[in-house]
Write an enzyme that holds these catalytic residues in place. Structure first.
Site, mmCIF file in Angstrom:
data_model
loop_
_atom_site.group_PDB
_atom_site.id
_atom_site.type_symbol
_atom_site.label_atom_id
_atom_site.label_comp_id
_atom_site.label_asym_id
_atom_site.label_seq_id
_atom_site.Cartn_x
_atom_site.Cartn_y
_atom_site.Cartn_z
ATOM 1 N N ASP A 19 0.856 -1.179 0.000
ATOM 2 C CA ASP A 19 0.000 0.000 0.000
ATOM 3 C C ASP A 19 0.896 1.234 0.000
ATOM 4 O O ASP A 19 1.962 1.241 0.614
ATOM 5 C CB ASP A 19 -0.964 0.002 1.196
ATOM 6 C CG ASP A 19 -0.267 -0.166 2.529
ATOM 7 O OD1 ASP A 19 -0.018 0.858 3.205
ATOM 8 O OD2 ASP A 19 0.033 -1.319 2.893
ATOM 9 N N GLU B 236 -7.025 4.379 12.207
ATOM 10 C CA GLU B 236 -5.855 4.176 13.059
ATOM 11 C C GLU B 236 -5.591 5.347 13.997
ATOM 12 O O GLU B 236 -4.501 5.468 14.562
ATOM 13 C CB GLU B 236 -4.613 3.894 12.213
ATOM 14 C CG GLU B 236 -4.316 4.877 11.100
ATOM 15 C CD GLU B 236 -3.104 4.432 10.273
ATOM 16 O OE1 GLU B 236 -1.992 4.454 10.825
ATOM 17 O OE2 GLU B 236 -3.293 4.070 9.095
#
Length: 266
Positions: A69, A161
């Site tokens: 990613d 996150e």
């Protein structure tokens, strides 16, 4: 004044006594113990970890589909080099690309990365970095306004996150709203990206019917977390290398079979 040389006598070599049977038994026991530990460790290595110098990290070779990613933190990527990165049978099969964050932010490399991934024929997906301090409706519109999905693209991802000091119930409510609206717009259920702590705090028991992408760098497996959830991806390292990318890049594996992989994005 010259000194008188003294003639030295030859040194006596000490006599080495043979090792008694007890000593040999101790050595044999240590060797067997080490061999047993190695055997036990290998027998527990269900994911078949192997260091691959090309990527600079260990890879769980049990899985055949590997990916990365990326975002603007990876700077300008040479996508032709990235597409051809390979070590034996291992290559980079997919890439998730950061698209948006919060209500207004567009990753400055998103458009280039999105178009280049398509040009070189890499399976791609887009993700949104969720900001709990911003209204989820606005975050939905930010993502929808930038990401145009096509047949074969992987499902959208909500990257959770940070809690940004917001109460748990507010975060859960906002995440649910984002997921619901994104699914309605694109016609595919989004994936939730979280680490183990956020999974247990916000996801487990609240979003069990959503596919997951779990981050766990210090783990050798995540089977205990995958028992009661739909875990598709595991981000196992943030310290990998790849041709065409300067610096470290995150590495992930797809945890299911080839047929499931072929169906992802259809």
């Amino acid at each position: 004044m010259a000194k008188k040389k003294i003639k030295s006598s030859p040194k006596k070599i000490p006599y080495l006594k043979p090792l008694p049977p007890k000593g040999w038994a101790i050595i044999a026991g240590v060797v067997l113990l080490i061999a047993g530990i190695i055997w036990w460790r290998d027998s527990k290595d269900e994911n078949q970890w192997e260091f691959v110098s090309k990527f600079g990290i260990r890879l769980p070779m049990r899985y055949t589909i590997h990916g990365i990613d990326v975002s603007h933190h990876n700077a300008k990527i040479n996508w032709d080099k990235l597409r051809n990165t390979r070590s034996g049978e291992v290559k980079i099969d997919f890439v998730y690309i950061k698209a948006t964050e919060g209500a207004t932010h567009l990753d400055k490399q998103y458009k280039r990365n999105w178009n280049e991934a398509k040009r070189v024929g890499m399976k791609r997906g887009a993700y949104h970095f969720y900001n709990p301090r911003v209204m989820s409706d606005r975050q939905v519109q930010n993502f929808i306004g930038q990401v145009r999905m096509e047949a074969g693209d992987m499902p959208p991802v909500l990257d959770l996150e940070t809690h940004a000091g917001r109460p748990d119930d507010i975060i859960i409510k906002g995440v649910r709203n984002w997921l619901t609206q994104i699914e309605k717009h694109y016609g595919v259920r989004p994936i939730i990206y979280v680490n183990e702590y956020f999974y247990k705090k916000y996801i487990a028991g609240n979003f069990d019917d959503y596919p997951l992408w779990l981050a766990g760098y210090s783990r050798d497996d995540i089977s205990d977390l995958a028992l009661d959830s739909q875990v598709l991806f595991w981000q196992h390292s943030e310290k990998g290398w790849a041709d065409g990318i300067r610096g470290f890049v995150d590495y992930n594996v797809f945890l299911h079979e080839g047929d499931d992989w072929a169906a992802l994005g259809e």
